[in-house]
Motif scaffolding. Structure first.
Motif, mmCIF file in Angstrom:
data_model
loop_
_atom_site.group_PDB
_atom_site.id
_atom_site.type_symbol
_atom_site.label_atom_id
_atom_site.label_comp_id
_atom_site.label_asym_id
_atom_site.label_seq_id
_atom_site.Cartn_x
_atom_site.Cartn_y
_atom_site.Cartn_z
ATOM 1 N N ALA A 97 3.875 10.298 -6.893
ATOM 2 C CA ALA A 97 4.686 10.624 -8.065
ATOM 3 C C ALA A 97 4.014 10.752 -9.276
ATOM 4 C CB ALA A 97 5.808 9.780 -7.953
ATOM 5 N N GLY A 98 3.222 9.803 -9.740
ATOM 6 C CA GLY A 98 2.550 9.717 -11.026
ATOM 7 C C GLY A 98 1.959 11.187 -11.293
ATOM 8 N N ALA A 99 0.971 11.299 -10.243
ATOM 9 C CA ALA A 99 0.170 12.471 -10.397
ATOM 10 C C ALA A 99 0.753 13.769 -10.466
ATOM 11 C CB ALA A 99 -0.957 12.511 -9.150
ATOM 12 N N VAL A 100 1.823 13.823 -9.524
ATOM 13 C CA VAL A 100 2.558 15.128 -9.777
ATOM 14 C C VAL A 100 3.295 15.330 -11.141
ATOM 15 C CG1 VAL A 100 4.780 16.346 -8.804
ATOM 16 C CG2 VAL A 100 3.039 15.310 -7.353
ATOM 17 N N LEU A 101 3.688 14.217 -11.671
ATOM 18 C CA LEU A 101 4.306 14.424 -13.023
ATOM 19 C C LEU A 101 3.261 14.355 -14.154
ATOM 20 C CD1 LEU A 101 7.295 11.511 -12.769
ATOM 21 C CD2 LEU A 101 7.510 14.069 -12.480
ATOM 22 N N ALA A 102 2.315 13.771 -14.068
ATOM 23 C CA ALA A 102 0.981 14.220 -14.809
ATOM 24 C C ALA A 102 0.291 15.544 -15.162
ATOM 25 C CB ALA A 102 -0.078 13.009 -14.654
ATOM 26 N N SER A 103 0.529 16.179 -13.713
ATOM 27 C CA SER A 103 0.006 17.473 -13.801
ATOM 28 C C SER A 103 0.746 18.410 -14.292
ATOM 29 C CB SER A 103 -0.280 17.999 -12.241
ATOM 30 O OG SER A 103 0.836 18.190 -11.421
ATOM 31 N N ALA A 104 1.883 18.249 -14.781
ATOM 32 C CA ALA A 104 2.735 19.253 -15.232
ATOM 33 C C ALA A 104 2.454 19.265 -16.910
ATOM 34 C CB ALA A 104 4.202 18.721 -15.215
ATOM 35 N N THR A 105 1.833 17.954 -17.350
ATOM 36 C CA THR A 105 1.512 18.079 -18.906
ATOM 37 C C THR A 105 0.269 18.711 -19.149
ATOM 38 O OG1 THR A 105 0.250 15.866 -18.698
ATOM 39 C CG2 THR A 105 2.835 15.806 -19.096
ATOM 40 N N GLY A 106 0.323 19.373 -20.413
ATOM 41 C CA GLY A 106 -0.816 20.311 -20.672
ATOM 42 C C GLY A 106 -2.331 19.595 -20.712
ATOM 43 N N PRO A 107 -2.695 18.321 -21.222
ATOM 44 C CA PRO A 107 -3.719 17.710 -21.303
ATOM 45 C C PRO A 107 -4.301 17.447 -19.898
ATOM 46 C CG PRO A 107 -2.310 16.751 -22.898
ATOM 47 C CD PRO A 107 -1.535 17.524 -22.191
ATOM 48 N N PHE A 110 0.858 -1.234 -0.111
ATOM 49 C CA PHE A 110 0.112 -0.086 -0.031
ATOM 50 C C PHE A 110 0.957 1.202 -0.176
ATOM 51 C CE2 PHE A 110 -2.283 3.373 2.323
ATOM 52 C CZ PHE A 110 -3.296 3.498 1.388
ATOM 53 N N CYS A 111 1.901 1.248 0.811
ATOM 54 C CA CYS A 111 2.748 2.460 0.849
ATOM 55 C C CYS A 111 3.497 2.560 -0.513
ATOM 56 C CB CYS A 111 3.797 2.374 2.067
ATOM 57 S SG CYS A 111 3.041 2.555 3.625
ATOM 58 N N LEU A 112 4.090 1.491 -1.101
ATOM 59 C CA LEU A 112 4.689 1.752 -2.366
ATOM 60 C C LEU A 112 3.738 2.229 -3.372
ATOM 61 C CD1 LEU A 112 7.430 1.272 -3.719
ATOM 62 C CD2 LEU A 112 6.587 -1.332 -4.186
ATOM 63 N N ALA A 113 2.414 1.593 -3.422
ATOM 64 C CA ALA A 113 1.502 2.102 -4.342
ATOM 65 C C ALA A 113 1.002 3.612 -4.119
ATOM 66 C CB ALA A 113 0.205 1.109 -4.492
ATOM 67 N N ALA A 114 1.035 3.926 -3.069
ATOM 68 C CA ALA A 114 0.377 5.424 -2.675
ATOM 69 C C ALA A 114 1.983 6.321 -3.295
ATOM 70 C CB ALA A 114 0.359 5.611 -1.157
ATOM 71 N N ALA A 115 2.868 5.966 -2.846
ATOM 72 C CA ALA A 115 4.222 6.599 -3.405
ATOM 73 C C ALA A 115 4.295 6.763 -4.699
ATOM 74 C CB ALA A 115 5.504 6.155 -2.568
ATOM 75 N N LEU A 116 4.043 5.721 -5.503
ATOM 76 C CA LEU A 116 4.094 5.734 -6.881
ATOM 77 C C LEU A 116 2.857 6.512 -7.532
ATOM 78 C CD1 LEU A 116 5.296 2.090 -7.722
ATOM 79 C CD2 LEU A 116 6.363 4.167 -7.854
ATOM 80 N N LEU A 117 1.757 6.337 -7.185
ATOM 81 C CA LEU A 117 0.760 7.189 -7.598
ATOM 82 C C LEU A 117 0.816 8.550 -7.341
ATOM 83 C CD1 LEU A 117 -2.272 6.537 -8.688
ATOM 84 C CD2 LEU A 117 -3.246 6.500 -6.516
#
Length: 194
Positions: free
Chosen positions: A23-33, A14-21
């Protein structure tokens, strides 16, 4: 698998999945779409954000300790994860079982083979596989039986419980032996005619 081990595994996942999720959300929020579709109140990263510019990267490269430290930290993390996986795989299998006296032991694979042979000798059983798990106080036998299509499962379970499993419990006494039995039926396929 013990409850503590199961809870530990779930917590780590759960902790690993939360950290990856995250990090992915932060990186995805930098893209325009993705940034354009976020609700109005949510924080957004700017499109011009640079995570590590050339000057900053140059300063890190000038530090002599930085590269070996990162490689060492990643190597330790990989070794710890490999050790965790190895412990998870090897911990549950029963290798040896002491029988009363320290010099007298029973091999776990030998007990599993004997139990599989006795279970396979029951009428109506086509194939029997046994895996023994557990520790010095409590054992668990996972028995998988493949039955013939015309066999009654009730009769097979009755013979198994009063025959092979009872003998295994007597051999491992005073330890408790729990048996998980899985029944499958060999499908009898019609032969094809040409």
């Amino acid at each position: 698998m013990s409850r503590m081990r199961n809870a530990t595994n779930r917590t780590v996942l759960f902790c690993l999945a939360a950290a990856l999720l995250g990090a992915g959300a932060v990186l995805a929020s930098a893209t325009g779409p993705v940034r354009d579709r976020l609700p109005a109140g949510w924080p957004r990263l700017g499109t011009d954000r640079v995570w590590l510019d050339g000057d900053e990267l140059g300063r890190w490269r000038d530090e002599g300790w930085w590269t070996p430290a990162v490689i060492a930290a990643l190597s330790v993390a990989v070794l710890l994860l490999a050790a965790l996986v190895l412990v998870q795989v090897r911990r549950g299998l029963l290798r040896e079982l002491a029988l009363g006296q320290p010099e007298v032991t029973l091999s776990g694979p030998a007990l599993a083979a004997a139990l599989a042979e006795r279970a396979g000798a029951i009428d109506g059983v086509d194939d029997a596989r046994v895996r023994l798990r557990g520790n010095a106080r409590r054992l668990r036998a996972r028995i998988t039986l493949t039955l013939r299509p015309d066999t009654s499962p009730d009769a097979v379970l009755h013979r198994l419980a009063h025959g092979a499993v009872a003998e295994a419990r007597a051999a491992t006494a005073p330890r408790a032996l729990d048996a998980d039995v899985r029944l499958t039926v060999r499908s009898h396929r019609a032969r094809r005619l040409r």
